[in-house]
Motif scaffolding. Sequence first.
Motif, PDB file in Angstrom:
ATOM      1  N   GLY A 256       0.811  -1.209   0.000  1.00 59.24           N
ATOM      2  CA  GLY A 256       0.000   0.000   0.000  1.00 59.24           C
ATOM      3  C   GLY A 256       0.842   1.256   0.000  1.00 59.24           C
ATOM      4  O   GLY A 256       0.542   2.226  -0.717  1.00 59.24           O
ATOM      5  N   GLN A 257       1.902   1.269   0.795  1.00 62.96           N
ATOM      6  CA  GLN A 257       2.783   2.439   0.844  1.00 62.96           C
ATOM      7  C   GLN A 257       3.476   2.679  -0.498  1.00 62.96           C
ATOM      8  O   GLN A 257       3.588   3.818  -0.954  1.00 62.96           O
ATOM      9  CB  GLN A 257       3.836   2.253   1.942  1.00 62.96           C
ATOM     10  CG  GLN A 257       3.269   2.197   3.347  1.00 62.96           C
ATOM     11  CD  GLN A 257       4.354   2.010   4.386  1.00 62.96           C
ATOM     12  OE1 GLN A 257       4.988   2.977   4.812  1.00 62.96           O
ATOM     13  NE2 GLN A 257       4.578   0.772   4.803  1.00 62.96           N
ATOM     14  N   LEU A 258       3.935   1.599  -1.125  1.00 63.46           N
ATOM     15  CA  LEU A 258       4.606   1.759  -2.417  1.00 63.46           C
ATOM     16  C   LEU A 258       3.648   2.229  -3.494  1.00 63.46           C
ATOM     17  O   LEU A 258       4.009   3.043  -4.351  1.00 63.46           O
ATOM     18  CB  LEU A 258       5.269   0.440  -2.823  1.00 63.46           C
ATOM     19  CG  LEU A 258       6.520   0.044  -2.032  1.00 63.46           C
ATOM     20  CD1 LEU A 258       7.030  -1.316  -2.494  1.00 63.46           C
ATOM     21  CD2 LEU A 258       7.618   1.099  -2.201  1.00 63.46           C
ATOM     22  N   ALA A 284       2.675 -13.915  -8.772  1.00 65.62           N
ATOM     23  CA  ALA A 284       1.454 -13.109  -8.720  1.00 65.62           C
ATOM     24  C   ALA A 284       0.966 -12.832  -7.296  1.00 65.62           C
ATOM     25  O   ALA A 284      -0.130 -12.309  -7.119  1.00 65.62           O
ATOM     26  CB  ALA A 284       0.340 -13.802  -9.509  1.00 65.62           C
ATOM     27  N   PHE A 285       1.747 -13.151  -6.280  1.00 56.70           N
ATOM     28  CA  PHE A 285       1.314 -12.899  -4.912  1.00 56.70           C
ATOM     29  C   PHE A 285       1.448 -11.413  -4.580  1.00 56.70           C
ATOM     30  O   PHE A 285       2.190 -10.680  -5.244  1.00 56.70           O
ATOM     31  CB  PHE A 285       2.133 -13.747  -3.923  1.00 56.70           C
ATOM     32  CG  PHE A 285       3.619 -13.552  -4.002  1.00 56.70           C
ATOM     33  CD1 PHE A 285       4.240 -12.488  -3.350  1.00 56.70           C
ATOM     34  CD2 PHE A 285       4.417 -14.432  -4.724  1.00 56.70           C
ATOM     35  CE1 PHE A 285       5.611 -12.313  -3.403  1.00 56.70           C
ATOM     36  CE2 PHE A 285       5.791 -14.263  -4.786  1.00 56.70           C
ATOM     37  CZ  PHE A 285       6.384 -13.196  -4.131  1.00 56.70           C
ATOM     38  N   PRO A 286       0.754 -10.909  -3.563  1.00 60.87           N
ATOM     39  CA  PRO A 286       0.913  -9.506  -3.160  1.00 60.87           C
ATOM     40  C   PRO A 286       2.359  -9.213  -2.773  1.00 60.87           C
ATOM     41  O   PRO A 286       2.934  -9.912  -1.932  1.00 60.87           O
ATOM     42  CB  PRO A 286      -0.028  -9.376  -1.956  1.00 60.87           C
ATOM     43  CG  PRO A 286      -1.044 -10.439  -2.154  1.00 60.87           C
ATOM     44  CD  PRO A 286      -0.314 -11.594  -2.786  1.00 60.87           C
ATOM     45  N   ARG A 295       0.916  -1.861  -9.647  1.00 59.89           N
ATOM     46  CA  ARG A 295       0.660  -0.759  -8.722  1.00 59.89           C
ATOM     47  C   ARG A 295       1.373   0.536  -9.152  1.00 59.89           C
ATOM     48  O   ARG A 295       1.300   1.538  -8.451  1.00 59.89           O
ATOM     49  CB  ARG A 295       1.096  -1.136  -7.303  1.00 59.89           C
ATOM     50  CG  ARG A 295       0.261  -2.252  -6.676  1.00 59.89           C
ATOM     51  CD  ARG A 295       0.837  -2.664  -5.325  1.00 59.89           C
ATOM     52  NE  ARG A 295       0.168  -3.816  -4.747  1.00 59.89           N
ATOM     53  CZ  ARG A 295      -0.883  -3.758  -3.924  1.00 59.89           C
ATOM     54  NH1 ARG A 295      -1.384  -2.582  -3.564  1.00 59.89           N
ATOM     55  NH2 ARG A 295      -1.417  -4.857  -3.448  1.00 59.89           N
ATOM     56  N   GLY A 296       2.093   0.492 -10.271  1.00 55.83           N
ATOM     57  CA  GLY A 296       2.688   1.711 -10.808  1.00 55.83           C
ATOM     58  C   GLY A 296       4.189   1.822 -10.674  1.00 55.83           C
ATOM     59  O   GLY A 296       4.768   2.836 -11.097  1.00 55.83           O
ATOM     60  N   LEU A 297       4.855   0.805 -10.093  1.00 55.36           N
ATOM     61  CA  LEU A 297       6.310   0.859 -10.026  1.00 55.36           C
ATOM     62  C   LEU A 297       6.908   0.629 -11.415  1.00 55.36           C
ATOM     63  O   LEU A 297       6.279   0.021 -12.280  1.00 55.36           O
ATOM     64  CB  LEU A 297       6.843  -0.182  -9.049  1.00 55.36           C
ATOM     65  CG  LEU A 297       6.843   0.238  -7.559  1.00 55.36           C
ATOM     66  CD1 LEU A 297       5.433   0.332  -7.003  1.00 55.36           C
ATOM     67  CD2 LEU A 297       7.677  -0.745  -6.736  1.00 55.36           C
TER      68      LEU A 297
END
Length: 333
Positions: A256-258, A284-286, A295-297
Motif C-alpha cells: 500500500g505504501q509503495l 502473482a502474490f501480493p 501498482r505503478g512501479l
Amino acid sequence: MLSADRDSNRTVLVLTLGGTIAMTRTAAASGVTPTLTGSDLVGAVPGLQGAAEVTVEDFRQMPGASLAISDIVSLVDRLQQADRDGVDGVVVTQGTDTLEETAYLTGLYHQGSMPVVFTGAMRNAAAAGADGPANLLAAVQTAVSAEARGTGVLVVLGDEIHAARNVRKMHTTSPGAFESPTTGPLGHVAEGMARFHGSLSPIAPVPLPVGPLPQVEIVTASLGSSGTLLKGLEGEVSGLVVAAFGAGHVPESWCGQLEALAAAMPVILASRIGTGPVLTSTYAFPGSESDLLARGLISAGTLDPYKARLLLISLLAAGMPRPDIAKAFLDRS
C-alpha cells in the motif's frame, strides 16, 4: 579484436580525483589519506610516456566516498572541453568506493566517441604490491586504442577492460575486486595493447541537468522489515528506488505504501541481488514483481539499485516526464 596501433604521439589527459591510488601515510594521520598529485602518480609509472603524450590535471583530491553527483557533472563538462580540444583520450583516477557509480553516471552523460577510462587502486601507494601504477598504465594504453573509440565509458583495473554500465565492485580489498558478473570483461590489456573481445551498442546520452539535482533514495527490503523507512518520503524526495528481494519482491505490508508513493513520484523496482533481471509476470502474490508493476512501479530491468538510482536522478534532472522515464529504463536494461 587486437588494437595494434600504439602511438606515443597520441594525447591522453589524466584527470585525478583522489582515492586510494593517490593515498600515502603522513605523520599527521594514523592511516592513509589522499596526498599524491597527478604528477606524482604519472611520475611513478615506468613506460607511461612511451604509451602516449600524457598531461595531468588535479581535478579533485578526496576519498571516493566523498565525491558527489555535482562533481561528476563538472567532470563531464571538463570531458566535453577535452574533446573539443582534440584530446585523443581521457583517463580518470579516483577511489574505488564509488568508481562503479561515477563511471556509470559519466557514461550516461558522455557524448562523442573520445575514450574515457576510469581506474583506481585497491592498494595504496605505500603498500607492498601497490596496483595503482599498473592500473594507470593499462588505462592509458586503453585510452589510446582505436578500438576504444565509441565504446562508451570504460573501467580498467587488473588489466581487465570493463564497460561502465556492467562493472561492479565485488570485493572490499582484493586487487581483482572489479567484475562484470553478467557479461564478463570487454577485453584485456596485454603487451601494452588493449585487446577487445567484444563491443557494446551505443546508448543515447542523457541531457545534462537543467536545474538543481533531485533527491532520490534507495530503500532495501530485508527479512521482516516493516517498511518504516517508506513513511514520510512523499514531499521529501523526488524519486525512490526499491532494492527488492530476488526477482523483484517485497513484504506484503509494503504494498500500500509503495502504491501511494508511485502515484506521487517515480518508484523504481530493482533487485538487491545486483545481477539478473527484475521479472515481469512469473509471480502473482501480493508484493511480487507483477503486483508491484501493476501498482505503478517502474522496472529497473537488469540495473542494480545503485545504477538505477543514478539513471533516475539524471532523467529527473533533465526534466523528463514519467512515461519517458519508464521507456528510458526499458531501453537501458
